[in-house]
Design a protein around this motif. Structure first.
Motif, short mmCIF file in Angstrom:
data_model
loop_
_atom_site.label_atom_id
_atom_site.label_comp_id
_atom_site.label_asym_id
_atom_site.label_seq_id
_atom_site.Cartn_x
_atom_site.Cartn_y
_atom_site.Cartn_z
N TRP A 119 0.89 -1.04 -0.12
CA TRP A 119 -0.11 -0.06 -0.09
C TRP A 119 1.05 1.11 -0.15
O TRP A 119 1.79 1.39 0.83
CB TRP A 119 -0.84 0.08 1.04
CG TRP A 119 -2.18 -0.87 1.25
CD1 TRP A 119 -2.20 -2.21 1.99
CD2 TRP A 119 -3.23 -0.67 0.37
NE1 TRP A 119 -3.52 -2.52 1.58
CE2 TRP A 119 -4.22 -1.83 0.72
CE3 TRP A 119 -3.85 0.07 -0.57
CZ2 TRP A 119 -5.28 -2.12 0.25
CZ3 TRP A 119 -5.15 0.13 -1.11
CH2 TRP A 119 -5.79 -0.91 -0.94
N GLN A 120 0.55 2.29 -0.89
CA GLN A 120 1.19 3.63 -0.90
C GLN A 120 0.27 4.53 -0.84
O GLN A 120 -0.62 4.80 -1.60
CB GLN A 120 2.00 3.62 -2.12
CG GLN A 120 2.72 4.79 -2.35
CD GLN A 120 3.70 4.95 -3.72
OE1 GLN A 120 3.23 4.16 -4.62
NE2 GLN A 120 4.64 5.55 -3.70
N LEU A 121 0.56 5.59 0.23
CA LEU A 121 -0.30 6.58 0.47
C LEU A 121 -0.02 7.87 -0.29
O LEU A 121 1.32 7.88 -1.04
CB LEU A 121 -0.03 7.15 1.80
CG LEU A 121 -0.72 6.02 2.94
CD1 LEU A 121 -0.35 6.82 4.23
CD2 LEU A 121 -1.98 5.68 2.75
N THR A 122 -0.95 8.73 -0.63
CA THR A 122 -0.59 10.16 -1.24
C THR A 122 -0.93 11.11 -0.26
O THR A 122 -1.67 10.97 0.61
CB THR A 122 -1.30 10.30 -2.45
OG1 THR A 122 -2.88 10.26 -2.20
CG2 THR A 122 -1.02 9.29 -3.63
N TRP A 123 -0.31 12.29 -0.38
CA TRP A 123 -0.36 13.30 0.65
C TRP A 123 -1.81 14.03 0.73
O TRP A 123 -2.37 13.76 1.86
CB TRP A 123 0.73 14.39 0.60
CG TRP A 123 0.65 15.38 1.39
CD1 TRP A 123 0.17 15.51 2.87
CD2 TRP A 123 1.27 16.91 1.15
NE1 TRP A 123 0.50 16.76 3.20
CE2 TRP A 123 1.07 17.64 2.36
CE3 TRP A 123 1.93 17.39 0.25
CZ2 TRP A 123 1.30 19.06 2.65
CZ3 TRP A 123 2.10 18.77 0.36
CH2 TRP A 123 1.95 19.57 1.35
N THR A 124 -1.97 14.66 -0.28
CA THR A 124 -3.41 15.31 -0.20
C THR A 124 -4.27 14.97 -1.33
O THR A 124 -5.50 15.58 -1.30
CB THR A 124 -3.24 16.77 -0.43
OG1 THR A 124 -2.60 17.13 -1.72
CG2 THR A 124 -2.19 17.40 0.54
N SER A 125 -4.20 14.04 -1.98
CA SER A 125 -5.12 13.20 -3.19
C SER A 125 -6.14 12.48 -2.68
O SER A 125 -6.99 12.21 -3.43
CB SER A 125 -4.14 13.02 -4.26
OG SER A 125 -3.23 13.66 -4.88
N GLY A 126 -6.03 11.83 -1.22
CA GLY A 126 -6.90 11.17 -0.78
C GLY A 126 -6.90 9.81 -1.55
O GLY A 126 -8.01 9.12 -1.76
#
Length: 275
Positions: free
Chosen positions: A113-120
């Motif tokens: 799993w990889q998150l993004t900062w402000t893209s949701g």
């Protein structure tokens, strides 16, 4: 330009942090100050080995699966995820689209799993090829992520820069609970990159944004049980071109950790010892 751009990009997150710190209802871990841990253990890092690190990597996530080190990086147009031996050239690399600012990562036996900062957006990837499988949406910002186990009935732990850790299903990414992190009875925010150690009964380690501090957290109570001083790892010359400490990965079957920072020229294999 990158350093200046980075500062302009990071500071708008302050307003979101203030909102996040005061928002939400905790599903577990609530309690009075009298329930808090009686003492926070004070530790420091003892360097066991220095390893080279890609100085262009704006490190947001760091995690081992066996002997393979996975690293996720940030910045629009420069975000990527890589996998390979620690201290060597990555064997696999996948770049994110320019519009996505990469954040924390975690690895299970069956997925990344990889998150993004402000893209949701959270991206699920194949752990061998790093190819994208699908995207799921979440509310708010994404900062750090770690895995307490990896099976369906266990959980992911996610930070968003506030004092709240959110628990998520490792397969669906659905929210299953949350806890407020406190130190000496007070909420502790700016929790950044995370590392889960010891499965569902273990601890969560968190980098504290804009500091040389790492904290160890009991994820069930939210209590900080140790604070680790990781200052002084870089020389003055190295620190001049580097950004903040960020990135912590536990070596499998060991009491040692690999730590680094954004745009750091080195990684450090360390043991946490009494201060």
């Amino acid at each position: 330009m990158k350093r200046a751009w980075t500062l302009l990009t990071v500071f708008p997150a302050a307003a979101a942090l203030l909102a996040a710190c005061g928002a939400g209802t905790l599903d577990q871990g609530e309690g009075s100050d009298s329930d808090s841990a009686s003492a926070v253990e004070q530790l420091r890092v003892q360097v066991e080995q220095e390893l080279p690190h890609d100085v262009t990597a704006f490190t947001q996530g760091l995690e081992f699966l066996g002997d393979t080190l996975y690293e996720g990086t940030g910045l629009n147009g420069e975000s990527r995820i890589t996998a390979g031996p620690a201290g060597a050239e990555p064997e696999v690399r996948k770049d994110l689209p320019d519009e996505l600012f990469g954040e924390g990562i975690t690895v299970t036996e069956s997925r990344v799993w990889q998150l993004t900062w402000t893209s949701g957006i959270a991206i699920e990837r194949d752990p061998d090829t790093l190819e994208e499988r699908r995207r799921v949406s979440y509310d708010g910002e994404g900062w750090g992520l770690c895995d307490q186990g990896g099976d369906r009935d266990e959980r992911l732990v996610m930070s968003n820069g506030s004092a709240t850790l959110t628990f998520r299903d490792p397969e669906t990414f659905d929210v299953t609970g949350s806890v407020e992190v406190t130190e000496d009875g007070e909420p502790l925010d700016q929790l950044n990159e995370l590392e889960c150690v010891g499965g569902v009964d273990g601890d969560v380690y968190a980098n504290l944004w804009h500091s040389d501090g790492i904290v160890r957290i009991d994820p069930d109570s939210g209590h900080v049980t140790a604070r680790i001083d990781a200052s002084g790892l870089l020389t003055d010359a190295e620190a001049a071109d580097a950004d903040v400490l960020n990135g912590i990965a536990a070596y499998p079957d060991s009491d040692q950790f690999l730590i680094t920072g954004k745009l750091w020229p080195k990684m450090f294999r360390v043991t946490f010892v009494p201060a």
